[in-house]
Design a protein around this motif. Sequence first.
Motif, PDB file in Angstrom:
ATOM      1  N   ARG A 165      68.532  12.568  -1.231  1.00 26.30           N
ATOM      2  CA  ARG A 165      67.594  12.275  -2.309  1.00 26.30           C
ATOM      3  C   ARG A 165      66.515  11.295  -1.902  1.00 26.30           C
ATOM      4  O   ARG A 165      65.471  11.186  -2.544  1.00 26.30           O
ATOM      5  CB  ARG A 165      68.357  11.721  -3.516  1.00 26.30           C
ATOM      6  CG  ARG A 165      69.140  10.465  -3.218  1.00 26.30           C
ATOM      7  CD  ARG A 165      69.820   9.938  -4.463  1.00 26.30           C
ATOM      8  NE  ARG A 165      70.690   8.827  -4.144  1.00 26.30           N
ATOM      9  CZ  ARG A 165      71.209   8.028  -5.052  1.00 26.30           C
ATOM     10  NH1 ARG A 165      70.957   8.217  -6.313  1.00 26.30           N
ATOM     11  NH2 ARG A 165      72.006   7.047  -4.697  1.00 26.30           N
ATOM     12  N   PHE A 166      66.734  10.564  -0.801  1.00 27.22           N
ATOM     13  CA  PHE A 166      65.751   9.577  -0.365  1.00 27.22           C
ATOM     14  C   PHE A 166      64.690  10.179   0.545  1.00 27.22           C
ATOM     15  O   PHE A 166      63.772   9.497   0.961  1.00 27.22           O
ATOM     16  CB  PHE A 166      66.457   8.418   0.348  1.00 27.22           C
ATOM     17  CG  PHE A 166      67.479   7.748  -0.517  1.00 27.22           C
ATOM     18  CD1 PHE A 166      67.091   6.850  -1.478  1.00 27.22           C
ATOM     19  CD2 PHE A 166      68.815   8.052  -0.384  1.00 27.22           C
ATOM     20  CE1 PHE A 166      68.038   6.235  -2.291  1.00 27.22           C
ATOM     21  CE2 PHE A 166      69.758   7.454  -1.191  1.00 27.22           C
ATOM     22  CZ  PHE A 166      69.369   6.555  -2.143  1.00 27.22           C
ATOM     23  N   GLY A 167      64.815  11.475   0.854  1.00 29.38           N
ATOM     24  CA  GLY A 167      63.846  12.104   1.735  1.00 29.38           C
ATOM     25  C   GLY A 167      62.471  12.236   1.109  1.00 29.38           C
ATOM     26  O   GLY A 167      61.497  12.454   1.799  1.00 29.38           O
ATOM     27  N   LYS A 168      62.377  12.093  -0.222  1.00 23.88           N
ATOM     28  CA  LYS A 168      61.110  12.248  -0.910  1.00 23.88           C
ATOM     29  C   LYS A 168      60.330  10.950  -1.030  1.00 23.88           C
ATOM     30  O   LYS A 168      59.265  10.917  -1.622  1.00 23.88           O
ATOM     31  CB  LYS A 168      61.353  12.838  -2.305  1.00 23.88           C
ATOM     32  CG  LYS A 168      61.951  14.240  -2.286  1.00 23.88           C
ATOM     33  CD  LYS A 168      62.125  14.775  -3.693  1.00 23.88           C
ATOM     34  CE  LYS A 168      62.714  16.186  -3.667  1.00 23.88           C
ATOM     35  NZ  LYS A 168      62.905  16.721  -5.052  1.00 23.88           N
ATOM     36  N   LEU A 169      60.858   9.867  -0.487  1.00 29.02           N
ATOM     37  CA  LEU A 169      60.165   8.588  -0.538  1.00 29.02           C
ATOM     38  C   LEU A 169      58.983   8.588   0.419  1.00 29.02           C
ATOM     39  O   LEU A 169      59.103   9.011   1.562  1.00 29.02           O
ATOM     40  CB  LEU A 169      61.108   7.448  -0.183  1.00 29.02           C
ATOM     41  CG  LEU A 169      62.288   7.191  -1.120  1.00 29.02           C
ATOM     42  CD1 LEU A 169      63.116   6.044  -0.588  1.00 29.02           C
ATOM     43  CD2 LEU A 169      61.811   6.910  -2.523  1.00 29.02           C
ATOM     44  N   ASP A 170      57.817   8.096  -0.031  1.00 27.90           N
ATOM     45  CA  ASP A 170      56.674   7.961   0.854  1.00 27.90           C
ATOM     46  C   ASP A 170      56.415   6.479   1.114  1.00 27.90           C
ATOM     47  O   ASP A 170      57.163   5.611   0.674  1.00 27.90           O
ATOM     48  CB  ASP A 170      55.439   8.656   0.272  1.00 27.90           C
ATOM     49  CG  ASP A 170      55.032   8.095  -1.096  1.00 27.90           C
ATOM     50  OD1 ASP A 170      55.446   6.966  -1.437  1.00 27.90           O
ATOM     51  OD2 ASP A 170      54.286   8.791  -1.812  1.00 27.90           O
ATOM     52  N   GLU A 171      55.326   6.179   1.840  1.00 33.59           N
ATOM     53  CA  GLU A 171      55.038   4.799   2.213  1.00 33.59           C
ATOM     54  C   GLU A 171      54.763   3.921   0.997  1.00 33.59           C
ATOM     55  O   GLU A 171      55.089   2.728   0.991  1.00 33.59           O
ATOM     56  CB  GLU A 171      53.852   4.753   3.183  1.00 33.59           C
ATOM     57  CG  GLU A 171      54.178   5.303   4.567  1.00 33.59           C
ATOM     58  CD  GLU A 171      55.336   4.560   5.202  1.00 33.59           C
ATOM     59  OE1 GLU A 171      55.348   3.309   5.165  1.00 33.59           O
ATOM     60  OE2 GLU A 171      56.242   5.223   5.746  1.00 33.59           O
ATOM     61  N   ILE A 172      54.164   4.499  -0.037  1.00 37.68           N
ATOM     62  CA  ILE A 172      53.902   3.714  -1.245  1.00 37.68           C
ATOM     63  C   ILE A 172      55.213   3.352  -1.930  1.00 37.68           C
ATOM     64  O   ILE A 172      55.394   2.220  -2.389  1.00 37.68           O
ATOM     65  CB  ILE A 172      52.976   4.492  -2.204  1.00 37.68           C
ATOM     66  CG1 ILE A 172      51.600   4.673  -1.564  1.00 37.68           C
ATOM     67  CG2 ILE A 172      52.846   3.756  -3.541  1.00 37.68           C
ATOM     68  CD1 ILE A 172      50.628   5.476  -2.401  1.00 37.68           C
ATOM     69  N   ASP A 173      56.153   4.300  -1.970  1.00 36.06           N
ATOM     70  CA  ASP A 173      57.465   4.008  -2.540  1.00 36.06           C
ATOM     71  C   ASP A 173      58.143   2.877  -1.776  1.00 36.06           C
ATOM     72  O   ASP A 173      58.734   1.966  -2.368  1.00 36.06           O
ATOM     73  CB  ASP A 173      58.361   5.250  -2.493  1.00 36.06           C
ATOM     74  CG  ASP A 173      57.906   6.332  -3.454  1.00 36.06           C
ATOM     75  OD1 ASP A 173      57.383   5.991  -4.525  1.00 36.06           O
ATOM     76  OD2 ASP A 173      58.069   7.516  -3.121  1.00 36.06           O
ATOM     77  N   ARG A 174      58.059   2.933  -0.455  1.00 35.40           N
ATOM     78  CA  ARG A 174      58.689   1.893   0.360  1.00 35.40           C
ATOM     79  C   ARG A 174      58.028   0.537   0.130  1.00 35.40           C
ATOM     80  O   ARG A 174      58.695  -0.497   0.106  1.00 35.40           O
ATOM     81  CB  ARG A 174      58.623   2.270   1.837  1.00 35.40           C
ATOM     82  CG  ARG A 174      59.469   3.485   2.188  1.00 35.40           C
ATOM     83  CD  ARG A 174      59.573   3.665   3.674  1.00 35.40           C
ATOM     84  NE  ARG A 174      60.399   4.803   4.023  1.00 35.40           N
ATOM     85  CZ  ARG A 174      60.972   4.957   5.202  1.00 35.40           C
ATOM     86  NH1 ARG A 174      60.822   4.041   6.138  1.00 35.40           N
ATOM     87  NH2 ARG A 174      61.708   6.019   5.457  1.00 35.40           N
TER      88      ARG A 174
END
Length: 211
Positions: free
Chosen positions: A3-12
């Motif tokens: 489920r964490f594969g959809k995180l982008d740089e803004i999310d991080r």
Amino acid sequence: MGRFGKLDEIDRKIMSIIYKNPQITQMKLAERVGLTQAAISTRLSRLREMGIISKGCMIINPSNLGLELMSVDAYTEHADVVVEKFKHCPCVVSIFGFTDESNRVEMIMVGEDKQLEYCITKHIRRASNITSIVARRITNLQKSIGIITHETAMDDYGEEDEKMRRSKQYDLPCSDAPCNRCEYYIDNGGACYGCPFTAFYRGKFWKDGDE
């Protein structure tokens, strides 16, 4: 892909800012990230729906984010002192003292590989009240873990005290010397990533660009 594969740089970046300051308002978070407050609200709602953030903590699977997970047993005659020293360390997600006579403190740590390597080498192995350590890499995580956000380590002082807030970026939660006085940080070609709660951090994951 988890489920964490959809995180982008803004999310991080959002996660990093919340990690350092969980009390930050959506307005200030929007300013830091460079998005509208509505866009931030949408992203926070999605992160909550994914179960990644909740009040006071974030839930992650380190392997899905390129982070390492380690178990560290530290042997000491003063377990309470060791627990107090490392309970605010951003690399330590849980820490246990034991009531038997083993004089052992167990820490579960998560972070980037070099971040953990130097945290163990510099801050744990060299602590004066620790006699020996055993570190083991965890390769098979059966359940995601909660990373507690340390609001005491990076308070939001408000605009009028921005200078005071920034000055705290040089203080390590473990009370060791700042990275700019550490031979591991200075003399190893940048191999040490530094503490994520300080202005010296060089890693990629907990970086929010506000240095």
